[in-house]
Design a protein around this motif. Structure first.
Motif, PDB file in Angstrom:
ATOM      1  N   ASN A 212       8.528  -2.031  -9.463  1.00  0.00           N
ATOM      2  CA  ASN A 212       8.679  -3.085  -8.456  1.00  0.00           C
ATOM      3  C   ASN A 212       7.845  -4.309  -8.850  1.00  0.00           C
ATOM      4  N   ILE A 213       8.005  -5.370  -8.061  1.00  0.00           N
ATOM      5  CA  ILE A 213       7.354  -6.642  -8.416  1.00  0.00           C
ATOM      6  C   ILE A 213       5.835  -6.514  -8.399  1.00  0.00           C
ATOM      7  N   CYS A 214       5.292  -5.870  -7.369  1.00  0.00           N
ATOM      8  CA  CYS A 214       3.831  -5.748  -7.257  1.00  0.00           C
ATOM      9  C   CYS A 214       3.243  -5.032  -8.473  1.00  0.00           C
ATOM     10  N   SER A 215       3.900  -3.950  -8.892  1.00  0.00           N
ATOM     11  CA  SER A 215       3.412  -3.208 -10.061  1.00  0.00           C
ATOM     12  C   SER A 215       3.488  -4.055 -11.322  1.00  0.00           C
ATOM     13  N   SER A 216       4.561  -4.839 -11.439  1.00  0.00           N
ATOM     14  CA  SER A 216       4.719  -5.700 -12.615  1.00  0.00           C
ATOM     15  C   SER A 216       3.638  -6.772 -12.662  1.00  0.00           C
ATOM     16  N   VAL A 217       3.332  -7.344 -11.505  1.00  0.00           N
ATOM     17  CA  VAL A 217       2.284  -8.369 -11.461  1.00  0.00           C
ATOM     18  C   VAL A 217       0.933  -7.753 -11.820  1.00  0.00           C
TER      19      VAL A 217
ATOM     20  N   THR B 178       8.578 -15.037  -6.086  1.00  0.00           N
ATOM     21  CA  THR B 178       9.717 -14.195  -5.709  1.00  0.00           C
ATOM     22  C   THR B 178       9.320 -13.206  -4.620  1.00  0.00           C
ATOM     23  N   CYS B 179       8.139 -12.611  -4.793  1.00  0.00           N
ATOM     24  CA  CYS B 179       7.640 -11.635  -3.814  1.00  0.00           C
ATOM     25  C   CYS B 179       7.434 -12.288  -2.450  1.00  0.00           C
ATOM     26  N   CYS B 180       6.888 -13.510  -2.446  1.00  0.00           N
ATOM     27  CA  CYS B 180       6.654 -14.211  -1.181  1.00  0.00           C
ATOM     28  C   CYS B 180       7.968 -14.522  -0.471  1.00  0.00           C
TER      29      CYS B 180
ATOM     30  N   ASN C   9       8.727 -13.387   3.279  1.00  0.00           N
ATOM     31  CA  ASN C   9       9.211 -14.305   4.314  1.00  0.00           C
ATOM     32  C   ASN C   9      10.442 -13.738   5.016  1.00  0.00           C
ATOM     33  N   GLN C  10      11.348 -13.165   4.234  1.00  0.00           N
ATOM     34  CA  GLN C  10      12.549 -12.562   4.818  1.00  0.00           C
ATOM     35  C   GLN C  10      12.178 -11.425   5.762  1.00  0.00           C
TER      36      GLN C  10
ATOM     37  N   PHE D 274      -2.831 -14.472   0.627  1.00  0.00           N
ATOM     38  CA  PHE D 274      -3.448 -14.009  -0.618  1.00  0.00           C
ATOM     39  C   PHE D 274      -2.613 -14.450  -1.819  1.00  0.00           C
ATOM     40  N   ALA D 275      -1.291 -14.356  -1.707  1.00  0.00           N
ATOM     41  CA  ALA D 275      -0.425 -14.767  -2.805  1.00  0.00           C
ATOM     42  C   ALA D 275      -0.608 -16.247  -3.116  1.00  0.00           C
ATOM     43  N   ALA D 276      -0.714 -17.067  -2.069  1.00  0.00           N
ATOM     44  CA  ALA D 276      -0.899 -18.512  -2.276  1.00  0.00           C
ATOM     45  C   ALA D 276      -2.203 -18.795  -3.005  1.00  0.00           C
TER      46      ALA D 276
END
Length: 261
Positions: free
Chosen positions: A1-6, A61-63, A67-68, A197-199
């Motif tokens: 998933n995206i979090c693991s990739s980051v 992309t994760c953010c 948001n969705q 945190f992402a920002a």
């Protein structure tokens, strides 16, 4: 998933940044004011820029997905009858947990990177530029470590979201409806923290990229500096050696023949 990739890219960025920092501080980098080691790290710096930029894109992309989720939860919450939600003044704050961390704040860290970037730029001489790069990358390694720490919180928020969603999707009845409302509030709170945190992580990554690019630009200019420096140095050394040899030959000649006994 995206979090693991980051997270994986965060480890890669740490490795690349540490490699540049260690290379610039290596004793063997002292030749020509450290310029040789400076130039040899260009590819590592390009790699760090690529990884950090990719991390920034993945977080964006994760953010979007966060948001969705928050919009969906908020819409569902707003559709609930007032009799259920009338005693909840603020949906997000109702989802607060006492173990939630304070908001992330990287402004001071960004100022540090900007100061390091300014030290690299401009008309600084070779030695000043290399020294600034060494100090800057030593600090940048710590900033990457902070990025990874913040990513750890981000991953935790994501895991908590999954747990709350799974609980929320279980059966509904009058006995569980209050818990369901709390879970909706919790999701809204987690979403807000993830975005904050992402920002901050993205701002720090962009400051790192800006610093890396400033160093890379200085390395490009450094090749010109070395072209200017080396010929003069070599010429001076040749002239000095020539004078020593000439002086020695004249002294030998003035002695005349040796008397062998």
């Amino acid at each position: 998933n995206i979090c693991s990739s980051v997270q994986k890219d965060g480890g890669d960025l740490q490795q690349k940044t540490d490699a540049v920092s260690e290379g610039l501080n290596d004793d063997s980098s002292s030749s020509v004011g450290g310029g040789g080691a400076f130039l040899s790290r260009a590819n590592d710096i390009r790699g760090a820029i690529e990884v950090a930029t990719n991390m920034d894109d993945m977080l964006a992309t994760c953010c979007g997905k966060v948001n969705q989720m928050v919009d969906s939860v908020s819409s569902g919450y707003n559709d609930l009858p007032d009799i259920i939600t009338h005693d909840i003044p603020d949906m997000v704050e109702a989802g607060h947990d006492e173990d939630d961390p304070d908001p992330a704040d990287v402004e001071e860290d960004i100022r540090d990177l900007q100061a390091a970037e300014r030290a690299i730029q401009g008309d600084s001489d070779l030695l000043t530029a290399v020294t600034a790069a060494r100090e800057g990358f030593s600090g940048a390694s710590g900033k990457v470590a902070l990025t990874r720490e913040l990513l750890g919180y981000f991953q935790r928020f994501a895991n908590n979201c999954i747990a709350a969603i799974e609980s929320f999707m279980s059966s509904w009845n009058l006995a569980t409806i209050k818990d369901k409302i709390i879970e909706m509030c919790r999701l809204a709170k987690l979403g807000k923290m993830m975005k904050q945190f992402a920002a901050q992580i993205q701002k720090l990554l962009r400051a790192l990229v800006s610093f890396f690019m400033a160093v890379l630009d200085r390395i490009t200019n450094l090749s010109v500096d070395l072209d200017d420096i080396l010929p003069d140095k070599v010429t001076d050394q040749i002239e000095s050696a020539s004078k020593m040899v000439s002086g020695g030959m004249k002294m030998f000649k003035s002695m005349g023949s040796f008397n062998m006994r």
